[in-house]
Motif scaffolding. Structure first.
Motif, PDB file in Angstrom:
ATOM      1  N   ALA A 330     -12.034  48.982  18.640  1.00 52.46           N
ATOM      2  CA  ALA A 330     -12.421  50.387  17.596  1.00 52.46           C
ATOM      3  C   ALA A 330     -11.477  49.917  16.143  1.00 52.46           C
ATOM      4  CB  ALA A 330     -11.558  51.328  18.681  1.00 52.46           C
ATOM      5  N   VAL A 331     -10.199  49.735  16.269  1.00 50.13           N
ATOM      6  CA  VAL A 331     -10.015  49.387  14.893  1.00 50.13           C
ATOM      7  C   VAL A 331     -11.091  48.867  14.144  1.00 50.13           C
ATOM      8  CG1 VAL A 331      -7.917  48.677  13.425  1.00 50.13           C
ATOM      9  CG2 VAL A 331      -7.651  49.790  15.390  1.00 50.13           C
ATOM     10  N   ASP A 332     -11.687  48.087  14.734  1.00 57.63           N
ATOM     11  CA  ASP A 332     -12.756  48.064  13.278  1.00 57.63           C
ATOM     12  C   ASP A 332     -13.532  47.817  13.476  1.00 57.63           C
ATOM     13  OD1 ASP A 332     -13.216  44.901  11.959  1.00 57.63           O
ATOM     14  OD2 ASP A 332     -14.946  45.049  13.616  1.00 57.63           O
ATOM     15  N   SER A 337     -17.330  50.578   9.457  1.00 60.79           N
ATOM     16  CA  SER A 337     -17.921  51.398   9.026  1.00 60.79           C
ATOM     17  C   SER A 337     -18.182  52.594   8.186  1.00 60.79           C
ATOM     18  CB  SER A 337     -18.203  52.810  10.353  1.00 60.79           C
ATOM     19  OG  SER A 337     -19.343  53.506  10.369  1.00 60.79           O
ATOM     20  N   ALA A 338     -16.971  53.158   7.761  1.00 60.17           N
ATOM     21  CA  ALA A 338     -16.433  53.867   6.970  1.00 60.17           C
ATOM     22  C   ALA A 338     -16.416  52.898   5.055  1.00 60.17           C
ATOM     23  CB  ALA A 338     -15.239  54.861   6.884  1.00 60.17           C
ATOM     24  N   LEU A 339     -15.885  51.682   5.353  1.00 62.65           N
ATOM     25  CA  LEU A 339     -15.367  50.953   4.432  1.00 62.65           C
ATOM     26  C   LEU A 339     -15.743  49.699   4.223  1.00 62.65           C
ATOM     27  CD1 LEU A 339     -10.946  50.862   4.949  1.00 62.65           C
ATOM     28  CD2 LEU A 339     -12.611  52.795   3.743  1.00 62.65           C
ATOM     29  N   ASP A 340     -17.060  49.044   4.240  1.00 59.74           N
ATOM     30  CA  ASP A 340     -17.935  47.852   4.448  1.00 59.74           C
ATOM     31  C   ASP A 340     -18.522  48.802   3.181  1.00 59.74           C
ATOM     32  OD1 ASP A 340     -16.690  46.383   6.350  1.00 59.74           O
ATOM     33  OD2 ASP A 340     -18.403  46.362   7.548  1.00 59.74           O
ATOM     34  N   GLY A 341     -18.424  46.987   2.081  1.00 57.76           N
ATOM     35  CA  GLY A 341     -19.213  47.538   0.691  1.00 57.76           C
ATOM     36  C   GLY A 341     -18.187  48.391  -0.015  1.00 57.76           C
ATOM     37  N   TRP A 347      -8.820  43.501   5.689  1.00 61.16           N
ATOM     38  CA  TRP A 347      -8.452  44.278   6.931  1.00 61.16           C
ATOM     39  C   TRP A 347      -7.900  43.157   8.510  1.00 61.16           C
ATOM     40  CZ3 TRP A 347     -12.104  47.313   5.575  1.00 61.16           C
ATOM     41  CH2 TRP A 347     -13.609  46.939   6.829  1.00 61.16           C
ATOM     42  N   SER A 348      -6.855  42.569   8.837  1.00 65.57           N
ATOM     43  CA  SER A 348      -7.229  41.978   9.673  1.00 65.57           C
ATOM     44  C   SER A 348      -8.179  41.719  10.498  1.00 65.57           C
ATOM     45  CB  SER A 348      -5.995  41.305   9.563  1.00 65.57           C
ATOM     46  OG  SER A 348      -5.619  42.570  10.852  1.00 65.57           O
ATOM     47  N   LYS A 349      -8.921  41.010  11.443  1.00 70.27           N
ATOM     48  CA  LYS A 349      -9.299  41.167  13.151  1.00 70.27           C
ATOM     49  C   LYS A 349      -8.758  40.014  13.710  1.00 70.27           C
ATOM     50  CE  LYS A 349     -13.648  42.163  10.663  1.00 70.27           C
ATOM     51  NZ  LYS A 349     -15.043  42.027  10.122  1.00 70.27           N
ATOM     52  N   PRO A 350      -7.135  40.295  14.371  1.00 68.03           N
ATOM     53  CA  PRO A 350      -6.927  40.001  15.211  1.00 68.03           C
ATOM     54  C   PRO A 350      -7.040  39.543  16.071  1.00 68.03           C
ATOM     55  CG  PRO A 350      -5.999  41.622  15.447  1.00 68.03           C
ATOM     56  CD  PRO A 350      -6.795  41.802  14.508  1.00 68.03           C
ATOM     57  N   THR A 351      -7.117  38.169  16.693  1.00 62.41           N
ATOM     58  CA  THR A 351      -7.015  37.945  18.420  1.00 62.41           C
ATOM     59  C   THR A 351      -6.357  38.124  19.706  1.00 62.41           C
ATOM     60  OG1 THR A 351      -6.876  35.564  17.641  1.00 62.41           O
ATOM     61  CG2 THR A 351      -8.998  35.721  17.575  1.00 62.41           C
ATOM     62  N   MET A 413      -8.335  56.149  13.333  1.00 57.08           N
ATOM     63  CA  MET A 413      -9.258  55.470  12.617  1.00 57.08           C
ATOM     64  C   MET A 413      -9.755  55.400  11.566  1.00 57.08           C
ATOM     65  SD  MET A 413      -7.025  53.019  12.412  1.00 57.08           S
ATOM     66  CE  MET A 413      -7.357  52.679  11.178  1.00 57.08           C
ATOM     67  N   ALA A 414     -10.840  56.778  12.098  1.00 54.88           N
ATOM     68  CA  ALA A 414     -11.751  57.248  11.030  1.00 54.88           C
ATOM     69  C   ALA A 414     -10.705  58.633  10.329  1.00 54.88           C
ATOM     70  CB  ALA A 414     -12.596  58.175  11.848  1.00 54.88           C
TER      71      ALA A 414
END
Length: 433
Positions: A330-332, A337-341, A347-351, A413-414
């Protein structure tokens, strides 16, 4: 929540002054709407959620009986190193021998503090003198890193030297240069799913850390393996075997590993572990004998009965993954959705682990945190992941989505994304918030 315009995919820096002013006004409107919602959400610390704590409620009905496998009455004094079956269970998980493990109280941070204090007061087995008798004591600190490590060092006047934390661990070349100074006595690292970057130290980097020459003969690596079992996907990272690597390179006493069940069972009543060479274990227990007559072995026995085996721990952590995984997704999703581009944040996309590392436009992290607070969203202070809380670029924010329920994570996050865009637009437009 974030107002979407026709330039949604456009970088903010590419907008004309008029377009930037229009975008800024749209984000001010979005932020005002956010404030009107009256939110009270907290993403400040990586605490287990109620649902995660509920996974361990059976502990409240344990232990059954009061004797360990050897027949020892766990209600009484003694057993400074912890009960044997629990040490064996976590030796399996940490890739060490049972005699290299100490099972202690509920806090690995307390064990770290004890080790640091004993090093200052007495030195290590291979120290020429107590560290407090050195003119200066310095530690290497990969950044971004864990704020409690930094505040502990600061409380004893230990100088902190930063190096970048990369995807495969700390910048080894930078570390190698720093340890040429005999005043550099130690290094702190969260090697698996690091706090907050989510990176994992590779076997290759760990090998270099274990084998590198250091000017200080008693150089120590505080290997805080707090998140070794906290996987968010089926692709489970394997912790580097630092103790075997150090032993094989002729520096068996260099690493001291720490872990705990604090985010596995009950955060306030888990079990902490120290794992190290036999010499380091004897050194630690030799000083602990004056501070303790034994840990809470009743609690240790209930953990043995609850897990049953090392595989029981692994299975339990899969249940945690089912709760935590959607929150990190949900964070990603909200940030993408809001910040791409827009080119104002990465931001990290941790596993695995408990945090998402958010880097915003230089000079705006403090403003993002301020805006979030004004909208009822509590974030960790900007710069907390750096020594003395000072991020030289004022860009880093640690996000902790574990505690709120999923719907609250999505809402929060939104809202954070709105704050990132507003702060960036203000910065680029030269507007004081």
């Amino acid at each position: 929540m974030t107002v979407v315009t026709e330039q949604t995919a456009a970088a903010l820096s590419s907008l004309s002054p008029a377009e930037l002013e229009t975008f800024l006004e749209s984000q001010r409107t979005a932020y005002a709407d956010l404030q009107e919602r009256g939110l009270t959400l907290d993403l400040t610390r990586g605490k287990p959620s109620v649902a995660q704590l509920d996974l361990s409620n059976e502990l409240l009905e344990l232990p059954r009986g009061h004797k360990d496998a050897s027949g020892t009455d766990v209600r009484n004094y003694g057993g400074l190193s912890g009960i044997a079956e629990l040490r064996a269970m976590f030796a399996d998980l940490l890739w060490v021998e049972p005699e290299q493990v100490v099972a202690g109280g509920n806090s690995s941070l307390t064990m770290m503090h004890d080790c640091l204090v004993q090093l200052l007061l007495h030195g290590a087995p291979d120290s020429p003198r107590p560290w407090s008798q050195e003119e200066t004591v310095k530690f290497v600190c990969p950044v971004p890193g864990y704020d409690r490590h930094f505040t502990m060092l600061a409380s004893y006047g230990i100088e902190m030297l930063t190096v970048p934390m990369n995807e495969d661990g700390p910048d080894v070349a930078a570390v190698r240069e720093l340890v040429k100074d005999p005043a550099v006595k130690g290094m702190w690292i969260v090697p698996t799913y690091a706090n907050p970057s989510g990176s994992t130290c590779s076997q290759e980097v760990a090998s270099e850390l274990a084998s590198m020459e250091t000017a200080a003969p008693d150089f120590r690596i505080f290997w805080d393996n707090a998140y070794a079992f906290h996987h968010l996907t089926e692709d489970e990272a394997k912790s580097a075997d630092i103790i075997t690597l150090a032993s094989g390179s002729g520096h068996p006493n260099r690493p001291i590993m720490f872990a705990s069940t604090s985010k596995i069972t009950f955060a306030g009543s888990g079990v902490a572990f120290l794992a190290a060479s036999k010499a380091n274990v004897d050194w630690y227990l030799g000083h602990q004998q004056f501070a303790s007559i034994g840990p809470d072995k009743v609690n240790q026995l209930r953990h043995v009965q609850f897990f049953g085996s090392a595989d029981g721990v692994r299975e339990h952590m899969r249940k945690h993954r089912e709760i935590l995984g959607p929150k990190f997704a949900a964070v990603d999703s909200a940030l993408s959705s809001a910040l791409d581009g827009r080119e104002v944040a990465t931001w990290s996309k941790p596993t695995g682990g408990y945090f998402v590392n958010l880097d915003v436009l230089d000079g705006t992290a403090s403003r993002v945190v301020e805006l979030a607070k004004g909208a009822g969203i509590a974030l960790t202070p900007a710069g907390a992941s750096f020594p003395h809380g000072k991020d030289p670029r004022d860009r880093n924010i640690r996000l902790a989505p574990s505690f709120p329920v999923l719907a609250e994570v999505e809402t929060a996050m939104a809202g954070v994304a709105t704050c990132v865009l507003l702060a960036a637009a203000e910065k680029l437009a030269g507007v004081t918030g």
